[in-house]
Design an enzyme around this catalytic site. Structure first.
Site, PDB file in Angstrom:
ATOM      1  CG  HIS A   1      25.434  18.955 -24.836  1.00 57.66           C
ATOM      2  ND1 HIS A   1      24.550  19.290 -25.835  1.00 57.66           N
ATOM      3  CD2 HIS A   1      25.288  17.623 -24.634  1.00 57.66           C
ATOM      4  CE1 HIS A   1      23.896  18.204 -26.209  1.00 57.66           C
ATOM      5  NE2 HIS A   1      24.311  17.176 -25.499  1.00 57.66           N
TER       6      HIS A   1
ATOM      7  CG  ASP B   1      23.962  23.121 -19.931  1.00 57.58           C
ATOM      8  OD1 ASP B   1      23.051  22.534 -19.307  1.00 57.58           O
ATOM      9  OD2 ASP B   1      24.460  22.674 -20.986  1.00 57.58           O
TER      10      ASP B   1
ATOM     11  CD  GLN C   1      24.963  15.406 -18.146  1.00 58.83           C
ATOM     12  OE1 GLN C   1      24.857  14.590 -17.242  1.00 58.83           O
ATOM     13  NE2 GLN C   1      24.500  15.157 -19.362  1.00 58.83           N
TER      14      GLN C   1
ATOM     15  CE  LYS D   1      20.949  15.603 -20.245  1.00 59.97           C
ATOM     16  NZ  LYS D   1      20.938  14.611 -21.295  1.00 59.97           N
TER      17      LYS D   1
ATOM     18  CB  CYS E   1      26.245  16.454 -28.101  1.00 61.79           C
ATOM     19  SG  CYS E   1      25.052  15.327 -28.819  1.00 61.79           S
TER      20      CYS E   1
END
Lengths: 152, 427
Positions: free
Chosen positions: B139, B216, B219, B242, B382
Site C-alpha cells: 500500500h 504492515d 489487512q 479496520k 493506493c
C-alpha cells in the site's frame, strides 16, 4: 435512484457508438487531458474556421464510460460555437455537475450533455465527467498551445 | 443460486445469513446495503460506539496530565488498552506478560510507518550503498515513506516481486534481501490481491542479513490471528478502524530494546521528562513517541473492539471469513465476463478479491453497483506500483468481514450482471 438514469440507453449509445471519437486530420488546436488516478486519457482536437467558429471537434483516448460519453456529447455540442460561447458552455456544464446550476432552461443549452446532470449526486465521478470540458477550456485559454490538462 | 461449490451444505448454511449484523447499528439501519468494502474500513459494533460515549460520559479528562481522579482513570484506560492490544498480537515478554509499553498509538497505520521510516533510518544510519527492501505489493503507506527516506539518504529501494502465482518465493526473498539490506518492510496481506505473504520467512532472512523487519498488518490483524513472536518481526503496525474500532487510531508494536534506542518522531507535549531553553530529555517508551494529547476515547473504544472480536472468537471470525472468501471467489468465477486478478483459489484470499469486468471501467462498475446498494472499492487501491506491475490501471475489489453473509455476495453478483446488461445488452 439517480444513478440508474445516468446509464440510460441514450448515454450508453455514446459509449458504444461514439460519433466523434477519431483523429482530426486538419486540427487547429490539440490538447491532452488526463485523470491520473482513474487512468482516463483524452486528446481533444478542434478545427476553427476563418470566421472563428468551431467547425469540427473530436477526441481520442480511453477511460470510463462517463468520461468518454461526456467527451462525445461535448464534441457534438461545440460544432458552430465561437470560443467564447464554448467557454460559457464549459462553465455551465461545470455548474451542472457540481450542483450549483439547477436552472432547467439554462441547462437546456447543454443539449444531450444535460443527461449528465445526475453526476451532481456522485461527487466521486465529477472529475470523470468534466475531463473533456476542462480540457477544452484549457485549450481555448491557452490559444493553441499544446499543453496538458489534469483534473486532479 | 450456487452451482458447484466446494463448500459443504452445512458450510453454505452457516453463511446463508448473518445474525451478527444486528450488532452493527449502521447495518441494522440499512438492511438494503451489501457492504463489501471492509478492507477500506470496517463497520463498528454498538459495543464500540457505546464505549466511546462511555469514555466521554464517565472518564473524560486529559490523560497523563491531571493529578485528579478523572485523569488518572483516563490514563488507566489507555494503559489497559495497551496491555489488551499486546495480548491480542501475542506481544508477550519471556514471563508471558503483555509488553504493554511496546504499544505506541498513532493516528493510523500510515503515521506509524512514517514514524518507523524516519526513526529507523537514523537508528541504522541509512546511507548510500545500503538497501531498504519492500515488496511491490505495498500500500502507498508502506511505500512512499521508504521511497522518501531512500531519496534523502541515498540508500537504494529494492522490491520483492511475486511470481505469476502471486507468491513471493523463498528464492526471491533470498535474491533480494542481501547483506546490503538494513531495513525490510513488507505487507502481511495484500490489500489488492488478498494473498498472505510469508513474513516469517522474510523476517528470518532479514535477520540473517542483519536487517530489521517491519510488518504492515493493516489487512491481516483484523482477519487472522497475528502472533508477533511466531512472525519473528521487529515491528508490526495496523489500524484500529479496520477491525471495528473508531477512525483515528493506529498501532505500532516494536521490540522494546529497539523502541528504546530509536529517536522520537513527533515532539512536543507529554513526550519529555525535562525541558530547558536549549534541550530536552525524552520520556520513556511509549510516551516518547506520543507527542500531544492522545485520542483516549478512541483508544478506549479500540479496546472494546478487541473485546467484541474476542467474544466472537478470532478462530470463528477466521473460519467464517474463509468460507465467505471461498463463496465470493467461486461466485465470481462462475461469471464468464469476470476475470479475478489474483489467485483463483478462494482459500488464498484473506478477505479481499480484485476483479475486472471485461470492457467496463471499474469506476462504472462501482457506480452501477452503488445504485443496487452494493458497496465495493474501485480504483488503484493506493497500490499503483502493484497495479502497474500486474498490467492494470484499476480494478474492482470486494472484501468481506465476518458480519457479511452469502446474501451480500449474491447481491454483488446480481449487480454485476446488471452492469453487464447495461454495457453489453442481455446475456
Amino acid at each position: 435512484m439517480e444513478v440508474a438514469s445516468l446509464y440510460s440507453e441514450q448515454f450508453m449509445d455514446h459509449v458504444a457508438h461514439p460519433d466523434y471519437k477519431y483523429e482530426l486530420e486538419d486540427a487547429t488546436h490539440v490538447h491532452d487531458g488526463v485523470n491520473p488516478s482513474c487512468g482516463d486519457e483524452l486528446r481533444l482536437a478542434i478545427r476553427l474556421n476563418d470566421s472563428g467558429r468551431i467547425e469540427e471537434a473530436s477526441y481520442t483516448g480511453h477511460g470510463c464510460a462517463v468520461s468518454m460519453a461526456s467527451a462525445d456529447m461535448m464534441s457534438d455540442l461545440m460544432v458552430g460555437k465561437t470560443p467564447q460561447e464554448a467557454l460559457a458552455l464549459c462553465d455551465l456544464f461545470k455548474g451542472m455537475i457540481t450542483g450549483s446550476e439547477k436552472d432547467e432552461a439554462r441547462l437546456a443549452q447543454l443539449d444531450e450533455a444535460a443527461l449528465l446532470k445526475d453526476v451532481s449526486h456522485m461527487p466521486a465521478r465529477v472529475k470523470c465527467a468534466e475531463l473533456a470540458w476542462r480540457t477544452l477550456a484549457e485549450m481555448l485559454k491557452d490559444e493553441g498551445d499544446s499543453g496538458a490538462t489534469t483534473t486532479e | 443460486m450456487t452451482m458447484d461449490s466446494s463448500l459443504t451444505q452445512a458450510q453454505l448454511a452457516s453463511i446463508r445469513a448473518s445474525a451478527l449484523k444486528a450488532d452493527f447499528p449502521l447495518l441494522l439501519a440499512h438492511p438494503e446495503l451489501a457492504f463489501l468494502d471492509s478492507a477500506a474500513t470496517a463497520q463498528r459494533p454498538a459495543a464500540v460506539l457505546d464505549a466511546q460515549r462511555h469514555f466521554y460520559e464517565t472518564m473524560n479528562a486529559n490523560p497523563l496530565r491531571g493529578l485528579y481522579k478523572l485523569s488518572t482513570e483516563a490514563t488507566q484506560a489507555i494503559a489497559e488498552a495497551r496491555a489488551h492490544i499486546a495480548r491480542f498480537i501475542s506481544a508477550l515478554d519471556d514471563a508471558g506478560n503483555p509488553q504493554q509499553d511496546a504499544i505506541v498509538f498513532t493516528r493510523n497505520a500510515s503515521e506509524a510507518l512514517n514514524l518507523l521510516s524516519h526513526t529507523l533510518s537514523h537508528l541504522v544510519e541509512l546511507g548510500p550503498g545500503d538497501e531498504v527492501v519492500i515488496s511491490v505489493m505495498e500500500h502507498h503507506s508502506n511505500l512512499i515513506p521508504w521511497q522518501q527516506v531512500c531519496t534523502l539518504t541515498g540508500a537504494d529501494l529494492v522490491y520483492l516481486r511475486p511470481n505469476t502465482d502471486y507468491c513471493i518465493t523463498q528464492e526471491e526473498i533470498e535474491r533480494k534481501i542481501g547483506p546490503k539490506a538494513k531495513i525490510v518492510s513488507v505487507t502481511h496481506v495484500s490489500n489488492v490481491l488478498g494473498v498472505e505473504n510469508d513474513v516469517a520467512a522474510i523476517a528470518a532472512r532479514a535477520h540473517d542479513m542483519g536487517a530489521l523487519c517491519v510488518v504492515d498488518g493493516a489487512q491481516s490483524v483484523p482477519h487472522i490471528h497475528v502472533d508477533v513472536r511466531a512472525l519473528g518481526c521487529d515491528f508490526l503496525v495496523f489500524s484500529g478502524h479496520k477491525l471495528g474500532g473508531p477512525l483515528g487510531i493506529g498501532v505500532l508494536w516494536g521490540k522494546p530494546d529497539l523502541l528504546d534506542a530509536m529517536p522520537p518522531f513527533l515532539t512536543g507535549g507529554e513526550m519529555i521528562d525535562l525541558v530547558t531553553e536549549t534541550g530536552a530529555v525524552w520520556s520513556q517508551v511509549p510516551q516518547k513517541f506520543e507527542a500531544g494529547t492522545q485520542d483516549a476515547a478512541g483508544i478506549y473504544a479500540t479496546d472494546a473492539a478487541l473485546t467484541y472480536i474476542e467474544r466472537l472468537g478470532m478462530q470463528a471470525v477466521e473460519e467464517r471469513e474463509r468460507l465467505l472468501s471461498i463463496y465470493l471467489c467461486e461466485r465470481l468465477r462462475e461469471q464468464p465476463q469476470i476475470a479475478i486478478i489474483g489467485p483463483k483459489e478462494g482459500e488464498r484470499h484473506i478477505s479481499s478479491i480484485s476483479f475486472d469486468v471485461e470492457g467496463v471501467h471499474p469506476h462504472d462498475v462501482a457506480s452501477i453497483l452503488d445504485m443496487h446498494d452494493v458497496c465495493i472499492r474501485a480504483g488503484h487501491h493506493c497500490a499503483q506500483p502493484l497495479l502497474t506491475y500486474l498490467g492494470w490501471h484499476s480494478t474492482c475489489r470486494a472484501s468481506v468481514a465476518f458480519y457479511n453473509d452469502a446474501g451480500d455476495i449474491d447481491r454483488l453478483i446480481d449487480g454485476l450482471n446488471q452492469v453487464w446488461r447495461i454495457f453489453h445488452g442481455s446475456r
